[in-house]
Design an enzyme around this catalytic site. Structure first.
Site, PDB file in Angstrom:
ATOM      1  N   GLY A  11       0.825  -1.213   0.000  1.00 53.31           N
ATOM      2  CA  GLY A  11       0.000   0.000   0.000  1.00 53.31           C
ATOM      3  C   GLY A  11       0.853   1.255   0.000  1.00 53.31           C
ATOM      4  N   ASP A  33       0.667  -8.863   2.083  1.00 48.11           N
ATOM      5  CA  ASP A  33      -0.327  -8.013   1.433  1.00 48.11           C
ATOM      6  C   ASP A  33      -1.291  -8.904   0.667  1.00 48.11           C
ATOM      7  OD1 ASP A  33      -0.208  -4.703   0.628  1.00 48.11           O
ATOM      8  OD2 ASP A  33      -1.573  -5.983  -0.510  1.00 48.11           O
ATOM      9  N   ASP A  52      -3.890 -12.841   3.542  1.00 45.02           N
ATOM     10  CA  ASP A  52      -4.930 -12.036   4.182  1.00 45.02           C
ATOM     11  C   ASP A  52      -4.667 -11.966   5.686  1.00 45.02           C
ATOM     12  OD1 ASP A  52      -7.338 -10.967   5.065  1.00 45.02           O
ATOM     13  OD2 ASP A  52      -8.555 -12.211   3.715  1.00 45.02           O
ATOM     14  N   TYR A 152     -14.641   3.761   9.823  1.00 45.57           N
ATOM     15  CA  TYR A 152     -13.174   3.727   9.844  1.00 45.57           C
ATOM     16  C   TYR A 152     -12.639   4.401  11.112  1.00 45.57           C
ATOM     17  CZ  TYR A 152      -8.436   5.056   8.243  1.00 45.57           C
ATOM     18  OH  TYR A 152      -7.083   5.273   8.123  1.00 45.57           O
TER      19      TYR A 152
HETATM   20  N1  SER Z   1      -6.578   9.364   4.805  1.00 36.94           N
HETATM   21  C1  SER Z   1      -7.540   8.541   5.451  1.00 36.94           C
HETATM   22  C2  SER Z   1      -8.824   8.536   4.742  1.00 36.94           C
HETATM   23  O1  SER Z   1      -9.108   9.504   4.074  1.00 36.94           O
HETATM   24  C3  SER Z   1      -7.765   8.975   6.842  1.00 36.94           C
HETATM   25  O2  SER Z   1      -6.783   8.428   7.646  1.00 36.94           O
HETATM   26  O3  SER Z   1      -9.570   7.628   4.890  1.00 36.94           O
END
Ligand code: SER
Length: 338
Positions: A11, A33, A52, A152
């Site tokens: 990533g 990854d 995973d 998130y």
């Molecule tokens: N950059 C991330 C996002 O936009 C936030 O940590 O989800």
């Protein structure tokens, strides 16, 4: 030689971190990854495993084969993607982190020493109630406004707590306390901008998207209001922060999680920097009110004084230097743009 596990190694942060660790030397990196490594990534790793973080037998096999000293657990689903698939986000962001913490604690107990666990958290853990409160709050400290409105943000906030639990209280009722613990260190990043990769599924993506569209000669419809302001950081500083926190002596650390920040431009300031470099670029503002509401709940800046005083954090790149010395030369190299 430190043996290091990096999840999400392919990533955005993984790319930068692998380069930096290779330059530093002294690390044997096992990378994990979901996706096969990009060119250039694999050669930086002792071993690259396509797999995973929800695959517990795979994690157990890795821990049986390698005595990790340090884990960088970078794998996650970002905020916009997590909002679209909340249960998947919970599985990856929470259960995945739990799996990695279990790997670290069982290894620490088997080896009888501590295993460092570096965890990138985010400004998404904050939830300011409205734009006026956001403006008034200014630089937000680590313990304020911890009422995230995204899946998130909730996942990240909970995993910070989970990390603290594994470091300090794991199985606290057991008759014996074995030697060996998880040395959890969390870091709350602002939006990150890389010259090398473009993020997917984030809500701060408008900044890197502006830059990478312009550099490829593509028009861009920006999904935020012109006055949108959140903190950002250039990728080399994010990597510097991760390595700096990993290297800090444990007795210097007064908190499990630290803010780090470097510059906090309005969307129009980012646009001006990009436009100055690519004057013919076509860009319009077409705010997505739902994604905007998420950005309006994130602070316009964070207070990183604890990181500065505890472990000497200091960014190398302000806004001007980030564009002039890293982002613009980097995207020009990448896309061959004038
Ligand atoms: N950059 C991330 C996002 O936009 C936030 O940590 O989800």
């Amino acid at each position: 030689m430190a043996t290091v596990l990096i999840t999400g190694a392919n990533g955005e942060i993984g790319h930068g971190l692998l380069q930096a660790l290779a330059q530093q030397g002294g690390h044997r990196v096992v990378a994990l990854d979901l996706h096969a490594p990009d060119d250039g990534v694999k050669s930086l790793c002792h071993r690259f495993v396509v797999g995973d973080i929800l695959d517990v037998p795979l994690l157990r096999a890795l821990a049986a084969e390698h005595d990790f000293d340090l884990v960088f657990h970078l794998a996650a689903l970002l905020s916009t993607k997590s909002e679209r698939e909340p249960t998947l986000a919970h599985q990856v962001n929470v259960n995945g982190t739990l799996n990695l913490l279990e790997l670290a604690v069982s290894l620490a107990r088997r080896l009888g020493r501590s295993v460092k666990f570096l965890y990138p958290s985010s400004i998404a853990v904050y939830g300011l109630p409205d734009p006026e409160s956001k403006r008034r709050a200014g630089r937000v400290g680590e313990d304020d406004f911890l009422t995230p409105r995204t899946m998130y943000g909730i996942n990240k906030l909970y995993c910070e707590q989970l990390g603290r639990y594994y470091a300090l209280f794991y199985r606290q009722l057991d008759a014996e306390t074995p030697r060996g613990r998880v040395d959890f260190r969390g870091i709350r990043f602002p939006g990150l901008i890389s010259a090398v990769t473009v993020p997917t599924g984030g809500t701060s993506d408008f900044a890197p998207e502006m830059l990478h569209h312009a550099a490829q000669g593509q028009p861009y419809a920006c999904f935020v209001r012109p006055d949108t302001r959140i903190p950002f950081m250039a990728m080399p500083d994010a990597v510097k922060a991760l390595i700096g926190l990993a290297d800090a002596p444990p007795e210097r650390l007064s908190r499990p999680v630290y803010n780090v920040t470097s510059f906090s431009p309005a969307a129009t300031e980012l646009e001006a920097r990009v436009r100055a470099a690519f004057p013919d670029w076509r860009m319009t503002y077409e705010p997505d009110l739902k994604r905007q509401a998420i950005l309006d709940s994130w602070p316009e800046d964070t207070d990183d004084s604890a990181a500065r005083s505890d472990w000497g954090w200091e960014p190398d790149y302000g806004l001007e230097r980030a564009f002039d010395e890293y982002l613009l030369p980097g995207v020009r190299r990448r896309y061959g743009s004038a």
